[in-house]
Write an enzyme that holds these catalytic residues in place. Structure first.
Site, PDB file in Angstrom:
ATOM      1  N   ASP A 348      78.955  36.969  79.662  1.00 40.01           N
ATOM      2  CA  ASP A 348      77.855  37.915  79.762  1.00 40.01           C
ATOM      3  C   ASP A 348      76.587  37.076  79.914  1.00 40.01           C
ATOM      4  O   ASP A 348      76.543  35.937  79.457  1.00 40.01           O
ATOM      5  CB  ASP A 348      77.788  38.761  78.489  1.00 40.01           C
ATOM      6  CG  ASP A 348      76.515  39.574  78.406  1.00 40.01           C
ATOM      7  OD1 ASP A 348      76.233  40.319  79.350  1.00 40.01           O
ATOM      8  OD2 ASP A 348      75.793  39.429  77.400  1.00 40.01           O
ATOM      9  N   ASP A 552      78.195  39.106  73.531  1.00 39.54           N
ATOM     10  CA  ASP A 552      77.580  39.285  72.215  1.00 39.54           C
ATOM     11  C   ASP A 552      77.132  40.703  71.929  1.00 39.54           C
ATOM     12  O   ASP A 552      76.736  41.004  70.814  1.00 39.54           O
ATOM     13  CB  ASP A 552      76.367  38.352  72.081  1.00 39.54           C
ATOM     14  CG  ASP A 552      75.191  38.794  72.949  1.00 39.54           C
ATOM     15  OD1 ASP A 552      75.447  39.358  74.039  1.00 39.54           O
ATOM     16  OD2 ASP A 552      74.039  38.589  72.549  1.00 39.54           O
ATOM     17  N   ASP A 556      79.484  44.672  75.681  1.00 39.43           N
ATOM     18  CA  ASP A 556      80.509  43.696  76.076  1.00 39.43           C
ATOM     19  C   ASP A 556      81.864  43.998  75.445  1.00 39.43           C
ATOM     20  O   ASP A 556      82.877  43.410  75.841  1.00 39.43           O
ATOM     21  CB  ASP A 556      80.084  42.279  75.662  1.00 39.43           C
ATOM     22  CG  ASP A 556      78.813  41.830  76.356  1.00 39.43           C
ATOM     23  OD1 ASP A 556      78.662  42.136  77.545  1.00 39.43           O
ATOM     24  OD2 ASP A 556      77.977  41.178  75.714  1.00 39.43           O
TER      25      ASP A 556
END
Length: 655
Positions: A348, A552, A556
């Protein structure tokens, strides 16, 4: 609630540091610890009595047999008990019963010493394996000893000691020097350094001042800290780690499951083959009964899969233990096994490859406006907003020591920005899309045409906001999430391992390409919703194979669950990401990912070495027994010695 909102009575503040440290002593490796293990003591005792029995055989046969019986009982009791429990409860055979049967069979034909040697070495290898696993688990769960039990709470100017379960969000706590931090919170007052090794694996203490975040289970240093609780006991980061450690003990890698199934079938085959070896050769090969029984006992010893069974878990646990010391928590050996096969690591962007905190990169004042005054106006208005971009503008003003102004009135403009009145003038700060609506907006002459300037800044991956003095553009602000200092190095290390690196982000394509250029990732997917990230993870798995997803945020979580291995960020990660992740980077250091994959691959190599070695030894001893015949002591040493060697080979990962 602000971290500085709690008032601390001076009478209490003066008491800081009066209490002696209550933290447990750090555990150091003790070479004698292995000998203090009860299973190891039984094995060594069995060996000593075996030697005494052998020495007594020259002058008292009865005493020798009695000592051998004691040696058998001392060394074989635990293994026999395990084998019987497996037989009764699971209606299955295991290597424990095979070894006990072989030892008793050797004794029945007068080979007391050989049987005792088998029991001794079998017990020794079992004790060594138990010690290995126990030590590995202790390395992972040593932080459980740091679980806080009580806290000193300050209420209405008085201190009281309460249990952790009694704490509520907003409580004010006193943590004296050397004590454990009892709950996650923010420092209200005080300065100290805090040892966060139990949470992040960091070797050096971290300085904490007013406003700093602290975690339960960490150790306060030299100064008293006054902490406002921000999470209840069951929701602290420390509590989540404990749950992860408990889960790790229940997750068994696929290879170990296969070996356990093989052991069950293999044990039955060995028992059946042993019975046939005892019954048939006297009739078919004209062997004597004693010679036949002896060879059958040798076969029973050398054919048992002890070394094969011990090939996997000691190595896996050693690798998991080593990772835990670096602040990387696995929820089980299966994830370590999967990580070794990684072909793609997908990151990410925000908070993973980047810091996750935007910073002002360009603050441009139009003609007729002084930059410092414009920054003062902007920060004064944005001070009232909790938006990350607003916080970045305020942080810039604070860094440049710009004095803020009083605001007569202010309000948020939904979907655009914020406005406020200063000294009777209306100021507005918000999105640059007003440039696309030229009517009613006077473009003040500046260093460049505002639209052209905005295009250039956006091509650099920056978010652009306008400052308006009434309806006139007074300035432009460009903000950007900065790339983590270690991002480029982390990506390069992964690529050196032959792994492709992808970036998945909901941000704009231009911003994503800029971050990709700075970090060096191979594949970029931008403008994604959470469900889009899931689709791309599935596509990457179909195209490349095993995929690690590193993230995080709550958005996600679906992608973390879809990937072969989901890796969450422990420090800044959301609760959902940590719960779903298979592996957690407690210190958020993405540079450790490549090293962890390399460790996983090394673990797999050692497991394969162990399995090949174990099978080779078993095959060689079985062939030798039938082709030329080998002595029972040699079979015992060869077979059980190989078991000890594969365990020690797995222990190398602890270095």
């Amino acid at each position: 609630m602000q971290a500085t909102s709690k008032r601390i009575p001076k009478s209490i503040a003066r008491q800081g540091g009066a209490q002696q440290p209550r933290t447990p002593e750090p555990r150091r490796f003790d070479p004698l610890a292995m000998i203090s293990n009860s299973e190891m003591q039984a094995a060594l005792g069995s060996g000593l009595i075996m030697l005494a029995a052998w020495a007594a055989s020259g002058w008292s046969e009865v005493l020798s047999v009695i000592l051998y019986v004691i040696s058998y009982t001392l060394g074989g009791w635990m293994k026999a008990k395990e084998g019987v429990e497996t037989l009764v409860k699971e209606r299955d055979l295991d290597v424990n019963l095979l070894m006990i049967a072989a030892a008793l069979g050797a004794a029945s034909i007068g080979y007391w010493n050989e049987g005792a040697m088998l029991i001794f070495i079998f017990a020794l290898s079992g004790a060594l394996e138990s010690y290995t696993m126990e030590r590995s688990k202790k390395d992972i769960s040593a932080l459980l000893a740091l679980k806080p039990a009580t806290a000193v709470r300050i209420e209405q100017g008085a201190m009281s000691e309460v249990t952790i379960d009694q704490l509520a969000i907003g409580d004010l706590l006193l943590v004296r020097p050397g004590e454990l931090v009892p709950a996650d919170g923010k420092v209200c007052r005080g300065e100290s350094s805090v040892n966060q090794a139990s949470i992040t694996g960091e070797s050096l203490p971290v300085d904490k001042t007013a406003g700093s975040e602290v975690f339960a289970g960490t150790v306060n240093g030299e100064g008293p800290l006054y902490i406002e609780v921000t999470k209840t006991a069951e929701n602290t980061l420390f509590a989540k780690i404990i749950r992860m450690v408990e889960e790790a003990g229940n997750e068994v890698p696929d290879s170990q499951r296969f070996i356990k199934r093989l052991e069950s079938v293999y044990a039955r085959v060995v028992v059946a083959a042993t019975v046939l070896l005892i019954a048939l050769p006297p009739f078919l090969l004209d062997w004597s009964w004693s010679n036949t029984f002896y060879k059958a006992m040798v076969f029973l010893v050398v054919a048992s899969p002890c070394a094969l069974v011990s090939s996997i878990m000691p190595a896996m646990l050693s690798a998991i233990s080593k990772s835990a010391r670096k602040g990387i928590l696995f929820k089980g050996g299966v994830h370590l096994e999967n990580m070794a096969r990684t072909s793609v690591v997908a990151f990410d962007k925000t908070g993973t490859l980047t810091e996750g905190v935007p910073q002002v990169t360009d603050f441009i004042a139009g003609e007729g406006y002084v930059r410092e005054e414009l920054l003062s106006v902007s920060a004064s208005i944005e001070k009232l907003s909790g938006h990350p971009l607003a916080e970045a503008i305020v942080a810039l003003a604070e860094a440049e020591r710009i004095e803020l102004r009083d605001i007569a009135e202010s309000k948020s403009v939904t979907g655009w920005g914020i406005e406020g009145v200063i000294d009777g003038r209306l100021w507005r700060i918000g999105k640059s899309n007003l440039l696309d609506q030229a009517e009613g907006t006077a473009a003040v002459a500046g260093p460049d045409d505002w639209s052209t300037l905005r295009s250039r800044l956006e091509q650099e991956g920056k978010t652009v906001s306008l400052i308006l003095d009434g309806d006139t553009i007074a300035g432009m602000i460009a903000l950007q999430d900065t790339v983590r200092p270690q991002a480029e190095n982390a990506v390069r290390k992964l690529q050196e391992l032959g792994i492709k690196v992808a970036m998945l982000t909901g941000d704009r394509e231009a911003t994503a390409q800029v971050i990709a250029g700075k970090s060096g990732v191979d594949l970029v997917f931008a403008g994604l919703l959470p469900e889009d990230k899931v689709s791309h993870i599935k596509a990457l798995r179909e195209q490349y194979g095993h995929v690690i997803m590193v993230g995080d945020g709550v958005n996600d979580a679906p992608a973390l669950a879809t990937a072969t291995v989901g890796m969450g960020m422990g420090m800044k990660g959301s609760g959902a990401a940590l719960e779903i992740a298979d592996v957690v980077l407690m210190n958020d250091n993405i540079e450790e990912i490549a090293g962890t994959i390399a460790l996983a691959r090394r673990t797999q190599r050692i497991v394969k070495q162990n399995m090949i070695f174990a099978v080779t030894v078993i095959a060689a001893l079985m062939i030798g027994n039938f082709v030329q015949g080998i002595a029972l002591p040699f079979g015992v040493v060869g077979h059980e010695g190989s078991t000890i060697l594969v365990i020690l080979n797995g222990l190398r990962l602890l270095r």
